[in-house]
Design a protein around this motif. Structure first.
Motif: not given
Length: 225
Positions: A190-204
């Motif tokens: 889980v990221w801080l602020y609950g970012a979903p998978f599929g929005t940031s390719p490098e971090q995904d």
């Protein structure tokens, strides 16, 4: 589009959905209210285990007679271990505990400063307490009945994790730490602020490379692997 919505509506009508309820601090003063709230959820929803989730994604079969329910207790507060976990066990509920691993690593006298510097909210009744985070021994004990996963290393948001060193600190090292202590897989992140998978390719990609199978966001639990 209409076909997709129709399938979604049918699943909701048939009770094939999962309700995830997020909690943070659970101080002793809220124990009775928390017990009452969780008991009400348990009476109306089926407690969903990690095995239930895995089976659903593997087979497409819901396999439960009611909508599902997972309570999620964030940060790794001491009161999650002393208040929330025992109540869940009393009620027969399996919960998820996303922990900030560097908060737990932090020496007790430094936990207040760490919390203040990393957007970890504290409740007024505990401002005078020396220990604010659970211990790794408590993490291991919780993992015997519940699911423990990293909530990053430092309570970091996705946009701030940009270098390999950042990814190591916030994504890779936390999973190793949780798994070493618990002797169990840390299946989600889980990221801080609950970012979903599929929005940031490098971090995904880093989350996938670390070996996580699920990601919790503000609106869903995603099967990512």
């Amino acid at each position: 589009m209409s076909g997709g919505f129709a399938r979604y509506r049918a699943a909701m009508d048939e009770g094939r959905y999962l309700r995830v309820v997020n909690y943070h601090n659970t101080p002793a003063s809220t124990a009775d209210r928390l017990r009452e709230e969780l008991a009400a959820y348990a009476a109306s929803f089926a407690c969903v285990t990690l095995e239930d989730l895995d089976r659903f994604y593997a087979t497409g079969e819901w396999g439960l007679d009611r909508p599902g329910f997972i309570p999620v207790f964030y940060e790794g507060y001491l009161n999650n271990a002393t208040v929330a976990a025992p109540i869940c066990e009393e009620l027969g509920i399996v919960a998820w505990f996303p922990v900030i691993t560097r908060f737990i690593d932090c020496p007790v006298p430094e936990q207040r400063a760490f919390a203040d510097a990393h957007d970890i909210d504290l409740v007024e009744e505990e401002l005078g307490s020396e220990q604010l985070a659970m211990t790794w021994d408590q993490v291991a004990q919780i993992a015997e009945r519940h699911v423990v996963i990293p909530h990053t290393g430092s309570h970091e948001q996705i946009s701030k994790v940009v270098t390999p060193a950042d990814a190591e600190r916030e994504i890779f090292a936390p999973r190793r730490a949780v798994e070493k202590v618990t002797g169990r897989e840390a299946p989600g992140f889980v990221w801080l602020y609950g970012a979903p998978f599929g929005t940031s390719p490098e971090q995904d990609r880093a989350v996938l490379d670390a070996g996580y199978r699920y990601q919790i966001s503000n609106t869903m639990i995603q099967r990512i692997a």
